[in-house]
Write an enzyme that holds these catalytic residues in place. Structure first.
Site, PDB file in Angstrom:
ATOM      1  N   SER A 133     -31.893  15.098 -30.244  1.00 41.72           N
ATOM      2  CA  SER A 133     -32.368  16.488 -30.300  1.00 41.72           C
ATOM      3  C   SER A 133     -31.460  17.251 -31.249  1.00 41.72           C
ATOM      4  CB  SER A 133     -32.269  17.105 -28.899  1.00 41.72           C
ATOM      5  OG  SER A 133     -32.399  18.506 -28.947  1.00 41.72           O
ATOM      6  N   TYR A 146     -28.464  18.917 -20.532  1.00 39.91           N
ATOM      7  CA  TYR A 146     -29.249  18.405 -21.666  1.00 39.91           C
ATOM      8  C   TYR A 146     -28.369  18.246 -22.901  1.00 39.91           C
ATOM      9  CZ  TYR A 146     -33.311  18.051 -24.819  1.00 39.91           C
ATOM     10  OH  TYR A 146     -34.246  17.632 -25.734  1.00 39.91           O
TER      11      TYR A 146
HETATM   12  P1  NAD Z   1     -42.715  15.120 -22.548  1.00 36.59           P
HETATM   13  O1  NAD Z   1     -42.376  15.832 -21.268  1.00 36.59           O
HETATM   14  O2  NAD Z   1     -43.987  15.455 -23.256  1.00 36.59           O
HETATM   15  O3  NAD Z   1     -42.680  13.560 -22.320  1.00 36.59           O
HETATM   16  C1  NAD Z   1     -41.685  12.960 -21.573  1.00 36.59           C
HETATM   17  C2  NAD Z   1     -42.087  11.534 -21.298  1.00 36.59           C
HETATM   18  O4  NAD Z   1     -41.072  10.933 -20.471  1.00 36.59           O
HETATM   19  C3  NAD Z   1     -43.409  11.418 -20.503  1.00 36.59           C
HETATM   20  O5  NAD Z   1     -44.080  10.257 -20.931  1.00 36.59           O
HETATM   21  C4  NAD Z   1     -42.917  11.256 -19.076  1.00 36.59           C
HETATM   22  O6  NAD Z   1     -43.846  10.630 -18.222  1.00 36.59           O
HETATM   23  C5  NAD Z   1     -41.695  10.393 -19.317  1.00 36.59           C
HETATM   24  N1  NAD Z   1     -40.754  10.425 -18.202  1.00 36.59           N
HETATM   25  C6  NAD Z   1     -40.273  11.515 -17.555  1.00 36.59           C
HETATM   26  N2  NAD Z   1     -39.443  11.139 -16.568  1.00 36.59           N
HETATM   27  C7  NAD Z   1     -39.406   9.770 -16.602  1.00 36.59           C
HETATM   28  C8  NAD Z   1     -38.740   8.789 -15.827  1.00 36.59           C
HETATM   29  N3  NAD Z   1     -37.939   9.136 -14.811  1.00 36.59           N
HETATM   30  N4  NAD Z   1     -38.923   7.494 -16.135  1.00 36.59           N
HETATM   31  C9  NAD Z   1     -39.759   7.135 -17.170  1.00 36.59           C
HETATM   32  N5  NAD Z   1     -40.403   8.022 -17.937  1.00 36.59           N
HETATM   33  C10 NAD Z   1     -40.234   9.322 -17.639  1.00 36.59           C
HETATM   34  O7  NAD Z   1     -41.450  15.351 -23.474  1.00 36.59           O
HETATM   35  P2  NAD Z   1     -41.249  15.329 -25.068  1.00 36.59           P
HETATM   36  O8  NAD Z   1     -41.098  16.726 -25.517  1.00 36.59           O
HETATM   37  O9  NAD Z   1     -42.220  14.437 -25.744  1.00 36.59           O
HETATM   38  O10 NAD Z   1     -39.782  14.712 -25.129  1.00 36.59           O
HETATM   39  C11 NAD Z   1     -39.520  13.372 -25.469  1.00 36.59           C
HETATM   40  C12 NAD Z   1     -38.072  13.262 -25.901  1.00 36.59           C
HETATM   41  O11 NAD Z   1     -37.859  14.117 -27.027  1.00 36.59           O
HETATM   42  C13 NAD Z   1     -37.050  13.687 -24.852  1.00 36.59           C
HETATM   43  O12 NAD Z   1     -35.944  12.818 -24.878  1.00 36.59           O
HETATM   44  C14 NAD Z   1     -36.651  15.074 -25.302  1.00 36.59           C
HETATM   45  O13 NAD Z   1     -35.362  15.429 -24.867  1.00 36.59           O
HETATM   46  C15 NAD Z   1     -36.731  14.920 -26.803  1.00 36.59           C
HETATM   47  N6  NAD Z   1     -36.867  16.171 -27.548  1.00 36.59           N
HETATM   48  C16 NAD Z   1     -37.945  16.975 -27.365  1.00 36.59           C
HETATM   49  C17 NAD Z   1     -38.028  18.145 -28.088  1.00 36.59           C
HETATM   50  C18 NAD Z   1     -39.188  19.071 -27.945  1.00 36.59           C
HETATM   51  O14 NAD Z   1     -39.123  20.162 -28.511  1.00 36.59           O
HETATM   52  N7  NAD Z   1     -40.240  18.712 -27.244  1.00 36.59           N
HETATM   53  C19 NAD Z   1     -37.021  18.497 -28.995  1.00 36.59           C
HETATM   54  C20 NAD Z   1     -35.948  17.651 -29.152  1.00 36.59           C
HETATM   55  C21 NAD Z   1     -35.884  16.484 -28.428  1.00 36.59           C
END
Ligand code: NAD
Length: 251
Positions: A133, A146
């Protein structure tokens, strides 16, 4: 299709960024293993769309991570992407949320990597990509767990890149700014509460405040970057932390 014959496991790929990465790798011929929670019928539809398998292991525990790796089988590409967020002041931060965030965002990647690496070394080829991130490079208030987990995954990734440097296995982070996914949408109510703001104020004055482009990153853009890192031409790209954040961390 340059990923034909390669198996790619994408954790947290039933939604958001992970799903976009799975789609990008599937489009290049990879045999996809999905992971994550969600509605069974929707997951079955995704499996059909991507000719993928789904392993629904819960990565909060060591046992869940071991179950995932056993059921996935040997993987050539490992994308550690599952993640969660909680927004609260540090003196009010629920201890169970701290433990869960560190377990999922950081420790799960240690388990999947330690279990995936022997096969990659044996094949003399592998790609490990960890979704970090912008918060792996900089911090915002009220996100102590986080930010700690994401700074941690950056250090972990650099370490394994060095350890694996002569094995044909690369390890990199992708560090998005704000991507419009359920993870971002779900933190708006808590941020409204923590900062005493309206929804629009949270979007414009918090989420996109530090983004020079004033645009959310698109999940497909992250998928394209992940696919590039899996190419042969990216064989010398290792130990890097790739920003895709509209210029946020350039400031
Ligand atoms: P999201 O909530 O859309 O997806 C999260 C995924 O993780 C889902 O498939 C969910 O079912 C799965 N998950 C949650 N808990 C779990 C568990 N205990 N075991 C297995 N799977 C589990 O989130 P996203 O925004 O797509 O985020 C994905 C990654 O990207 C994360 O690591 C997040 O920190 C990172 N990220 C997101 C953003 C953003 O702006 N969305 C920015 C920077 C980094």
């Amino acid at each position: 299709m340059f990923l034909s014959g390669k198996r790619a496991l994408v954790t947290g790929s039933t939604s958001g960024i992970g799903l976009a990465v799975a789609r990008a790798l599937a489009a290049e011929g990879a045999d996809i293993v999905l992971n994550g929670f969600g509605d069974a019928a929707e997951i079955a539809t995704l499996c059909d769309e991507l000719s993928a398998r789904h392993v629904g292991a819960d990565l909060l525990s060591q046992e869940g991570c071991e179950q995932l790796m056993a059921e996935a089988g040997p993987v050539d590409i490992l994308i550690n992407n599952a993640g969660m967020q909680h927004v609260a002041p540090v003196d009010d931060f629920p201890v169970d949320r701290w433990n869960a965030i560190i377990a999922l965002n950081l420790t799960a990647a240690f388990h999947t990597v330690r279990l995936a690496v022997p096969h990659m070394k044996e094949r003399g080829w592998g790609r490990i990509i960890n979704t970090a991130s912008a918060h792996s490079k900089t911090a915002s208030p009220f996100k102590s767990a986080y930010n700690a987990s994401k700074h941690g995954i950056d250090g972990f990734t650099k370490t394994i890149a060095l350890e694996l440097a002569q094995t044909g296995v690369t390890a990199n982070c992708i560090s998005p700014g704000y991507v419009w996914t359920p993870l971002v949408e779900n933190q708006i109510p808590d941020t409204m509460k923590a900062r005493g703001m309206t929804r629009d104020e949270v979007i414009n004055d918090v989420l996109l405040a530090k983004t020079p482009t004033k645009k959310f990153v698109q999940p497909a853009e992250i998928g394209a970057l992940a696919a590039f890192l899996c190419r042969e031409e990216a064989g010398n790209v290792t130990g890097a932390n790739w920003s895709i954040d509209g210029g946020w961390t350039a400031q």
